[in-house]
Write an enzyme that holds these catalytic residues in place. Sequence first.
Site, PDB file in Angstrom:
ATOM      1  N   LYS A  62       0.888  -1.178   0.000  1.00 35.49           N
ATOM      2  CA  LYS A  62       0.000   0.000   0.000  1.00 35.49           C
ATOM      3  C   LYS A  62       0.920   1.220   0.000  1.00 35.49           C
ATOM      4  O   LYS A  62       1.274   1.761   1.049  1.00 35.49           O
ATOM      5  CB  LYS A  62      -0.917  -0.055   1.221  1.00 35.49           C
TER       6      LYS A  62
HETATM    7  N1  PMP Z   1      -7.766  -2.214  -2.990  1.00 38.42           N
HETATM    8  C1  PMP Z   1      -7.224  -0.996  -2.908  1.00 38.42           C
HETATM    9  C2  PMP Z   1      -6.497  -0.439  -4.081  1.00 38.42           C
HETATM   10  C3  PMP Z   1      -7.358  -0.260  -1.719  1.00 38.42           C
HETATM   11  O1  PMP Z   1      -6.821   0.957  -1.614  1.00 38.42           O
HETATM   12  C4  PMP Z   1      -8.074  -0.803  -0.637  1.00 38.42           C
HETATM   13  C5  PMP Z   1      -8.248  -0.019   0.617  1.00 38.42           C
HETATM   14  N2  PMP Z   1      -7.195  -0.229   1.533  1.00 38.42           N
HETATM   15  C6  PMP Z   1      -8.610  -2.093  -0.778  1.00 38.42           C
HETATM   16  C7  PMP Z   1      -8.439  -2.763  -1.971  1.00 38.42           C
HETATM   17  C8  PMP Z   1      -9.350  -2.740   0.344  1.00 38.42           C
HETATM   18  O2  PMP Z   1      -8.446  -3.142   1.357  1.00 38.42           O
HETATM   19  P1  PMP Z   1      -8.894  -3.195   2.872  1.00 38.42           P
HETATM   20  O3  PMP Z   1     -10.092  -4.065   2.946  1.00 38.42           O
HETATM   21  O4  PMP Z   1      -7.728  -3.795   3.578  1.00 38.42           O
HETATM   22  O5  PMP Z   1      -9.172  -1.820   3.294  1.00 38.42           O
END
Ligand code: PMP
Length: 308
Positions: free
Chosen positions: A160
Amino acid sequence: MSSSDFGAKVWYNGELVPWENATVHVSAHALHYGSSVFEGIRAYATPPGPAVFRLDEHVERLFNSAKIFRIEVPYTFAEVRQAILDTIKANGHQSCYIRPLIFRGTGALGVEGRGCSVDTIIFTLEWGAYLGPEAIEQGVDVGVSSWRRMAPDTFPAMGKIGGQYVNSQFAKMEAVDNGYVENVVLDVNGYVSEGSGENLFLVSKGVVYTTPLWGSILQGITRQSAIQIAQDLGYEVREQTISREWLYIADELFFTGTAAEVTPIRSVDRIPVGRGSRGPVTAAIQKRFFEITSGEIEDTRGWLTVVE
Ligand code: PMP
């Protein structure tokens, strides 16, 4: 969202400072090149107090993102975890969104940023339903983006990493310009990857499908939670490549994400999904998700960390 929705205190390199003092220098490397890693976490109001959803998994992903990006985090796992809890407490939230961010600061302007300082911040925000107040019940209208997700040898989707969200911004701006709430983005091979900030699920003939990890997706923590909830509810879940046209003829589609939670998708490219409203499998998974996050049912998996 307005500035008053932000918590008054920001955790900045080990100290809780007033919101107005939490500033960075204009030469900060991350500002120029996106050299940061971050998390999005939610805390929910529960009977014993605000409780963070899957805190350890989020802190783990933050450290993994930093490892992928060769950022040496100046704090331990336990320190970052505690700092998140301290920030929520200091800001007196019952529920909130939490944004930890580790970024390359000042020290060099070349693209190689490893000579820069590493700064760590955590702030909080009172943030409602990310895709709109009615989205959770009524679902959202989405398009398929003309922008693709990164190919696996261009950017590391599992991290991320700040700069990668330029891709997400292109997809989201295009969605908004086309009158959609969000866009679904295809991977380099033309298969469905994910939304600009959400993972995607498809329901067909009672089976729940989601894009596998090799589809240039972020390994969503809500995704993993939704898979477990679906299995607990007795559904078969398959991680399987999804084609664009399968979206059009699916019985149900929904997004998962910390910000988006579990949000039904009611149309894709203006084609109604199923009956064009939230379907029963989505509703069941959503219901269980919110029962867990609200503390209404027992937290058997230890997904919640109450802020003491
Ligand atoms: N994909 C992307 C590109 C994201 O930014 C997010 C948000 N963090 C998610 C998927 C979903 O991840 P999570 O459930 O861990 O928030």
